[in-house]
Design an enzyme around this catalytic site. Sequence first.
Site, PDB file in Angstrom:
ATOM      1  N   ARG A   5       0.835  -1.197   0.000  1.00 29.33           N
ATOM      2  CA  ARG A   5       0.000   0.000   0.000  1.00 29.33           C
ATOM      3  C   ARG A   5       0.869   1.246   0.000  1.00 29.33           C
ATOM      4  O   ARG A   5       1.979   1.233   0.528  1.00 29.33           O
ATOM      5  CB  ARG A   5      -0.904   0.026   1.233  1.00 29.33           C
ATOM      6  CG  ARG A   5      -1.927  -1.079   1.261  1.00 29.33           C
ATOM      7  CD  ARG A   5      -2.896  -0.827   2.400  1.00 29.33           C
ATOM      8  NE  ARG A   5      -3.854  -1.909   2.531  1.00 29.33           N
ATOM      9  CZ  ARG A   5      -4.921  -1.830   3.315  1.00 29.33           C
ATOM     10  NH1 ARG A   5      -5.140  -0.758   4.036  1.00 29.33           N
ATOM     11  NH2 ARG A   5      -5.761  -2.843   3.390  1.00 29.33           N
ATOM     12  N   LEU A  41      -5.766  -0.333  -1.768  1.00 33.12           N
ATOM     13  CA  LEU A  41      -6.910  -1.246  -1.719  1.00 33.12           C
ATOM     14  C   LEU A  41      -8.225  -0.521  -1.477  1.00 33.12           C
ATOM     15  O   LEU A  41      -9.299  -1.090  -1.714  1.00 33.12           O
ATOM     16  CB  LEU A  41      -6.693  -2.298  -0.626  1.00 33.12           C
ATOM     17  CG  LEU A  41      -5.453  -3.177  -0.783  1.00 33.12           C
ATOM     18  CD1 LEU A  41      -5.379  -4.181   0.357  1.00 33.12           C
ATOM     19  CD2 LEU A  41      -5.449  -3.878  -2.118  1.00 33.12           C
ATOM     20  N   GLY A  60      -3.066 -11.537   5.783  1.00 39.90           N
ATOM     21  CA  GLY A  60      -2.965 -11.631   7.234  1.00 39.90           C
ATOM     22  C   GLY A  60      -3.792 -10.599   7.948  1.00 39.90           C
ATOM     23  O   GLY A  60      -3.386 -10.095   8.995  1.00 39.90           O
ATOM     24  N   ARG A  85     -14.727  -6.973   3.227  1.00 46.49           N
ATOM     25  CA  ARG A  85     -15.217  -5.599   3.117  1.00 46.49           C
ATOM     26  C   ARG A  85     -14.521  -4.839   1.983  1.00 46.49           C
ATOM     27  O   ARG A  85     -15.110  -3.932   1.387  1.00 46.49           O
ATOM     28  CB  ARG A  85     -15.014  -4.861   4.439  1.00 46.49           C
ATOM     29  CG  ARG A  85     -15.907  -5.366   5.572  1.00 46.49           C
ATOM     30  CD  ARG A  85     -15.924  -4.394   6.745  1.00 46.49           C
ATOM     31  NE  ARG A  85     -14.636  -4.256   7.398  1.00 46.49           N
ATOM     32  CZ  ARG A  85     -14.202  -5.051   8.375  1.00 46.49           C
ATOM     33  NH1 ARG A  85     -14.968  -6.068   8.794  1.00 46.49           N
ATOM     34  NH2 ARG A  85     -13.027  -4.841   8.940  1.00 46.49           N
ATOM     35  N   HIS A 140      -0.649 -10.564  19.746  1.00 45.86           N
ATOM     36  CA  HIS A 140       0.666 -10.811  19.160  1.00 45.86           C
ATOM     37  C   HIS A 140       1.125 -12.196  19.605  1.00 45.86           C
ATOM     38  O   HIS A 140       0.458 -12.882  20.389  1.00 45.86           O
ATOM     39  CB  HIS A 140       1.664  -9.739  19.585  1.00 45.86           C
ATOM     40  CG  HIS A 140       1.522  -8.462  18.817  1.00 45.86           C
ATOM     41  ND1 HIS A 140       1.817  -8.369  17.474  1.00 45.86           N
ATOM     42  CD2 HIS A 140       1.107  -7.225  19.200  1.00 45.86           C
ATOM     43  CE1 HIS A 140       1.587  -7.134  17.048  1.00 45.86           C
ATOM     44  NE2 HIS A 140       1.146  -6.418  18.084  1.00 45.86           N
ATOM     45  N   ASP A 152       4.521 -16.855  15.966  1.00 44.86           N
ATOM     46  CA  ASP A 152       4.417 -16.285  14.628  1.00 44.86           C
ATOM     47  C   ASP A 152       4.952 -17.213  13.544  1.00 44.86           C
ATOM     48  O   ASP A 152       4.274 -17.467  12.544  1.00 44.86           O
ATOM     49  CB  ASP A 152       5.184 -14.961  14.556  1.00 44.86           C
ATOM     50  CG  ASP A 152       4.396 -13.801  15.125  1.00 44.86           C
ATOM     51  OD1 ASP A 152       3.211 -13.992  15.474  1.00 44.86           O
ATOM     52  OD2 ASP A 152       4.961 -12.701  15.238  1.00 44.86           O
TER      53      ASP A 152
END
Length: 390
Positions: free
Chosen positions: A45, A71, A93, A101, A136, A166
Amino acid sequence: MAAAENGHSGPLAGVRVVELAGIGPGPFAAMLLADLGADVVRVDRPGRQPLGMDPAYDVTNRNKRSVLIDLKAPDGPGRVLDLVERADVLIEGNRPGVTERLGIGPADCHARNPKLVYGRMTGWGQEGPLASSAGHDLSYIALTGALGMTGKADEPPAFAANLLGDFAGGSLYLVVGVLAALRHAELTGTGQVVDAAIVDGASHLTTMVHGMMAAGGWQDRRGANLLDGGSPFYGCYETADGEYMAVGALEKRFYDEFTGLLGITDTAPGRGDFDRWDELRESVARAFKSRTRAEWTAVFEGSDACVAPVLSLREAPRHPHLAARGTFTEHSGITQPAPAPRFSATPASVRTGPALPGGDTADVARDWDVPGLDVPGPDDAPGRTDTDKA
């Protein structure tokens, strides 16, 4: 799948992947696919980078290409769907519902490409009471029991940065799921959604321990078991220079070699005398404190005592074994882990440095035959990002 492009090599050459830019486990999973030869196009982005670091140093974006798409612009979702139509895999993610949406959710993508494997990387998963909550790595592994079983009994739980949740419980499970779904799509022509949640993967990693606990071979508390620091011959010990040695002498024959080289065979209590394990631990600790890490490394080098020096991140690439194997490599001026695992017929490699946001738009537009991708969109202003993995 497309033919291998841009000199891509590796077992996944010809596989096309669209990655919606995010942080943590999603980019790492996409990097692993790229390392193995997939043509990964990262949709970045406009505006601030998610990690707030110079993208030239973000090696989780190596071997990828980047295009810049807003986006939330009127033509943004359509430009992503043009890529999706030509892709085999999409990785995202975001929190549940975000891509829906935006108009690039699973239904939107499968309408354009029924064979697409839609990989979703989150912490809590796509449903459940916590699905929409922030979190997290530490949050996720806390609920699975994985965090509670690591560390010393009388200290707070220990954790290794964000490797367990992660990357082990998240990225690797996403990659396994994507590859399995990709195989299914090849056989049936039907794609599907892969819901990779860190809480699921981290829980799955504790499978063996749950079996041991059910059999009475594991206590549900840390620092009291064979593999969690409860054993004096499976742990880390400080040396004379303030460094550490890691000991993993579990089996008797390895233990006997360990105590012999350590010089405590005749003075230390027996390994099976559980009531004297504290005494044994003190004996081992006292011995290690008598020499430096380098001296002990030389003593145990080449033995079957299962003892190794605890190295730092900067020291690890210089270890003779890792250097001989080429476990680390240097590319774009950055020392970094080399691709893994290894393949005899289709070796993987670090082909390019980190993709810079938007730097490959023209090439991707040409290679993927998406001419509209190279047409500048409306002016983009940095705004709120929805790419958190939570």
